[in-house]
Scaffold this motif. Structure first.
Motif, PDB file in Angstrom:
ATOM      1  N   PHE A  56       0.697  -1.386  -0.047  1.00 38.85           N
ATOM      2  CA  PHE A  56       0.121   0.010  -0.046  1.00 38.85           C
ATOM      3  C   PHE A  56       0.896   1.266   0.086  1.00 38.85           C
ATOM      4  N   VAL A  57       1.812   1.152   0.849  1.00 42.93           N
ATOM      5  CA  VAL A  57       2.827   2.558   1.025  1.00 42.93           C
ATOM      6  C   VAL A  57       3.589   2.831  -0.385  1.00 42.93           C
ATOM      7  N   SER A  58       4.087   1.492  -0.955  1.00 37.42           N
ATOM      8  CA  SER A  58       4.777   1.585  -2.272  1.00 37.42           C
ATOM      9  C   SER A  58       3.854   2.103  -3.277  1.00 37.42           C
ATOM     10  N   LEU A  59       2.591   1.832  -3.439  1.00 38.98           N
ATOM     11  CA  LEU A  59       1.875   2.351  -4.482  1.00 38.98           C
ATOM     12  C   LEU A  59       1.417   3.632  -4.186  1.00 38.98           C
ATOM     13  N   TRP A  84       5.324   5.619  -5.090  1.00 43.05           N
ATOM     14  CA  TRP A  84       5.628   5.138  -6.140  1.00 43.05           C
ATOM     15  C   TRP A  84       5.720   6.698  -7.091  1.00 43.05           C
ATOM     16  N   ARG A  85       6.649   6.496  -8.039  1.00 42.09           N
ATOM     17  CA  ARG A  85       7.036   7.875  -8.793  1.00 42.09           C
ATOM     18  C   ARG A  85       5.576   8.400  -9.393  1.00 42.09           C
ATOM     19  N   TYR A  86       4.730   7.369  -9.801  1.00 41.50           N
ATOM     20  CA  TYR A  86       3.520   7.970 -10.471  1.00 41.50           C
ATOM     21  C   TYR A  86       2.447   7.773  -9.547  1.00 41.50           C
ATOM     22  N   GLY A  87       2.649   7.524  -8.157  1.00 40.78           N
ATOM     23  CA  GLY A  87       1.585   7.652  -7.169  1.00 40.78           C
ATOM     24  C   GLY A  87       1.182   8.885  -6.430  1.00 40.78           C
ATOM     25  N   PRO A  88       0.227   8.922  -5.919  1.00 40.34           N
ATOM     26  CA  PRO A  88      -0.534  10.193  -5.336  1.00 40.34           C
ATOM     27  C   PRO A  88       0.573  11.002  -4.640  1.00 40.34           C
ATOM     28  N   LEU A  89       1.627  10.174  -3.772  1.00 43.76           N
ATOM     29  CA  LEU A  89       2.619  10.876  -3.254  1.00 43.76           C
ATOM     30  C   LEU A  89       4.100  10.964  -3.583  1.00 43.76           C
ATOM     31  N   GLY A  90       4.097  10.389  -4.975  1.00 44.46           N
ATOM     32  CA  GLY A  90       5.071  10.367  -5.615  1.00 44.46           C
ATOM     33  C   GLY A  90       6.176  11.359  -5.775  1.00 44.46           C
ATOM     34  N   MET A  91       5.367  12.764  -5.813  1.00 50.57           N
ATOM     35  CA  MET A  91       6.438  14.056  -5.620  1.00 50.57           C
ATOM     36  C   MET A  91       7.223  14.195  -4.468  1.00 50.57           C
ATOM     37  N   LEU A  92       6.868  13.406  -3.414  1.00 51.92           N
ATOM     38  CA  LEU A  92       7.688  13.590  -2.140  1.00 51.92           C
ATOM     39  C   LEU A  92       8.947  13.038  -2.408  1.00 51.92           C
ATOM     40  N   GLY A  93       9.210  11.979  -3.169  1.00 56.31           N
ATOM     41  CA  GLY A  93      10.516  11.489  -3.430  1.00 56.31           C
ATOM     42  C   GLY A  93      10.992  10.442  -2.264  1.00 56.31           C
ATOM     43  N   PHE A  94      10.066   9.942  -1.506  1.00 54.02           N
ATOM     44  CA  PHE A  94      10.477   9.098  -0.402  1.00 54.02           C
ATOM     45  C   PHE A  94      10.641   7.675  -0.623  1.00 54.02           C
ATOM     46  N   MET A  95      10.459   7.326  -2.061  1.00 52.52           N
ATOM     47  CA  MET A  95      10.494   5.594  -2.310  1.00 52.52           C
ATOM     48  C   MET A  95      11.889   5.329  -2.149  1.00 52.52           C
TER      49      MET A  95
END
Length: 249
Positions: free
Chosen positions: A80-83, A86-97
């Motif tokens: 769930f956190v990965s999705l 992820w780069r194209y996920g809702p929070l992908g702009m944070l760059g936390f992956m």
């Protein structure tokens, strides 16, 4: 049996010789699990307090969600956190992956329901009239809640220990969102799994023993704090009983 003994001796050797990589991985393990536990406590204790002190429609449903979350599979949380990250996920702009922050978020989600559920049990086990007495004596709602938290400190510390224990040994979510990157997101659990996959069982056993030593040290600290709370309550009650005896005389 010999392999277990050799793994234990190698763990002691790595710790005694100050192996830089082992200490780095152990320090990162404590950092990630420590911050995740703090965040879960900051979220879980207020939720447990609110559920214990409030009656509202849907309370049983909320408690069922908390109880469900206490047994939530870590690998599902990791997915769930990965999705989300992820780069194209809702929070992908944070760059936390594949960063420490992704691991902290995943572990906090795992520990949050555990802390909330046990906090609810600890505070709900207090005398229900205690809060009303505090309010009638002039305490504000915040003051009354804080005094209730202090009164339930023993149970809350048990909640913290359970939350920490549930995430420091977790591997699935950490592997998925952290990536087990050397020097960045590699912790003791993911390093152990990696060594087992490579067939290095002696190193895996050594890392496992290092993890057990780290966990035991932290649990000893929390147990000391818990027992000091018991001692304070005993001394306070003893002083109150002595005062009652002297007054009756």
């Amino acid at each position: 049996m010999d392999s277990i003994f050799s793994g234990f001796m190698q763990a002691l050797y790595l710790l005694a010789t100050g192996d830089a990589e082992v200490y780095e991985v152990a320090a990162l393990t404590v950092k990630v699990s420590g911050f995740a536990t703090l965040f879960s406590v900051a979220i879980g204790v207020p939720i447990g307090l609110w559920l214990a002190l409030r009656e509202f429609p849907g309370k049983r449903f909320c408690l069922s969600l908390i109880n469900f979350g206490m047994g939530l599979p870590p690998v599902v949380v990791g997915l769930f956190v990965s999705l989300l990250l992820w780069r194209y996920g809702p929070l992908g702009m944070l760059g936390f992956m594949y960063t420490v922050w992704a691991m902290i978020i995943a572990q906090a989600i795992i520990a949050g329901p555990i802390v909330a559920g046990l906090s609810f049990a600890a505070i709900g086990g207090l005398n229900p009239k205690l809060r009303l007495q505090l309010l009638s004596l002039g305490a504000t709602e915040w003051q009354a809640n804080w005094l209730l938290i202090k009164e339930a400190k023993l149970g809350l510390l048990a909640a913290v220990m359970a939350g920490f224990g549930g995430i420091v040994s977790e591997v699935g979510a950490s592997m998925m969102v952290g990536g087990n990157i050397k020097g960045q997101t590699r912790v003791l659990t993911t390093a152990t799994v990696m060594e087992v996959g490579k067939g290095n069982y002696d190193i895996a056993l050594a890392l496992s023993f290092v993890l057990l030593i780290v966990v035991y040290g932290i649990v000893v600290l929390l147990t000391y704090l818990q027992n000091s709370g018991k001692r304070e309550r005993y001394e306070t009650s003893g002083a109150g009983n002595n005062g009652c005896k002297s007054g009756s005389q």
